[in-house]
Design a protein around this motif. Structure first.
Motif: not given
Length: 372
Positions: A159, A174-175, A177, A179, A182, A185-186, A296, A317
């Motif tokens: 990111a 943090q952060w 990018t 929500e 993110r 990404g999850h 990551e 990202y």
């Protein structure tokens, strides 16, 4: 679009929907057509130890009270021919009376690798190979990588700001990018066979590195590259219920005992420079049946993986921000060191672009890495 094309497209979509469930098995879908071209059964490979796509499609037809005698099976990978966690799918199709099998690809697993097709033909079943091959292989690049190269498909997630910064000079990240980015990404974490990070990230950020912002049937194992066994036993990476595999270079009995008391598995794989041998880690993860490895990490470990030629693609990202000074994507990513010519740069191929809220997701593949 022909009935055959429609059926294979549906089989591929079934495989795509199963991508979170099948590991370490390949993502496979199957559609059964009767002699008039009507769909009589559908199935996708289930969680490890469960039925494969062909058996699920046969069961679907049976549950509907439909005969599969004389049917054609459209399947995205060669039906298996060996007794593993389940029985051979080629035998199940033959016993059911299927007339023809259309498969996208041969299975790269040396326990199958054409033998499924041979057994189908020996049973009097027509076999056609090729439709949907590109899509089916792309869905299973990790499985093909593990079977052919003996290493997982390595995806490096980053990111960054628009000017390529992943953190402020003091390491704050943090952060960058949104929500939406993110959460996406999850979702990519969820599809991986394991998530890899470095001890620097553990010490600096104390992350969980689990899947929380996307649906998942399981938490993928976490891999930590930790040459000197500095991972704190109280680190938050131990909070989720999942395997934690730590790779170190220098033995430390006390540190190892403390980490193993938290449920970690410690393995020593040193290189000649008293660091973790990253190539050996990938081979070991393949032996643990990891198909896709989601990385990551910080710019140092990112740089080491890129410099050693171990990364296959980048999941990038980009936030619409300019940060100026800060940490970059990778520290010294080129084996030759500082470049003196532009043609020495690491070449990538863009695979996809997608907007996620205010951000942009780019998937870029190291040129030629998928040609194996």
């Amino acid at each position: 679009m022909s009935l055959q094309t429609n059926a294979m497209a549906e089989a591929i979509e079934l495989a795509r929907h199963a991508r979170l469930d099948t590991a370490p098995n390949p993502r496979v879908g199957c559609v059964l057509l009767d002699e008039r071209g009507g769909v009589i059964g559908r199935g996708a490979t289930q969680a490890v130890g469960g039925p494969h796509a062909e058996v699920m499609a046969l069961r679907d037809a049976q549950a509907k009270g439909l005969s599969v005698i004389g049917a054609t099976a459209f399947v995205t990978l060669e039906p298996c021919s060996h007794h593993g966690r389940t029985g051979p799918c080629c035998d199940a199709l033959a016993a059911a009376g299927v007339r023809k099998v259309v498969a996208s690809l041969a299975d790269p697993n040396p326990l199958v690798s054409g033998q499924g097709f041979e057994r189908l033909r020996a049973a009097g079943i027509d076999v056609e190979i090729g439709p949907g091959a590109e899509e089916a292989r792309e869905l299973n690049l990790g499985f093909f990588s593990r079977m052919i190269r003996k290493t997982p498909w390595v995806r490096l997630k980053v990111a960054a700001s628009l000017d390529g910064k992943t953190a402020l000079p003091d390491g704050t990240s943090q952060w960058i990018t949104s929500e939406a980015a993110r959460a996406d990404g999850h979702a990519w974490r969820a599809r991986a066979g394991a998530v890899l990070t470095g001890v620097g990230t553990v010490l600096e950020d104390d992350p969980r590195l689990d899947v929380r912002l996307a649906e998942t049937p399981r938490q993928p194992p976490l891999v930590v590259v930790d040459s000197q066994l500095q991972t704190p036993p109280a680190a938050r990476i131990f909070e989720p219920a999942r395997p934690v595999w730590i790779y170190a270079a220098a033995p430390d009995a006390a540190a190892q005992a403390a980490l193993e008391a938290r449920g970690a598995t410690v393995r020593y794989l040193p290189n000649p420079h008293s660091k973790v041998d990253l190539a050996a880690v990938l081979r070991d993860l393949a032996a643990r049946e990891v198909n896709e490895l989601h990385v990551e990490a910080g710019h140092k470990l990112n740089g080491s993986l890129l410099r050693e030629g171990l990364v296959d693609e980048l999941l990038l990202y980009l936030a619409p921000k300019l940060m100026g000074d800060g940490l970059g994507i990778a520290n010294q990513p080129h084996a030759a060191g500082a470049l003196t010519r532009l043609d020495q740069a690491l070449a990538l191929e863009f695979k996809s672009f997608e907007g996620l809220g205010p951000d942009l997701r780019i998937v870029a593949r190291i040129a030629g890495r998928d040609r194996f």
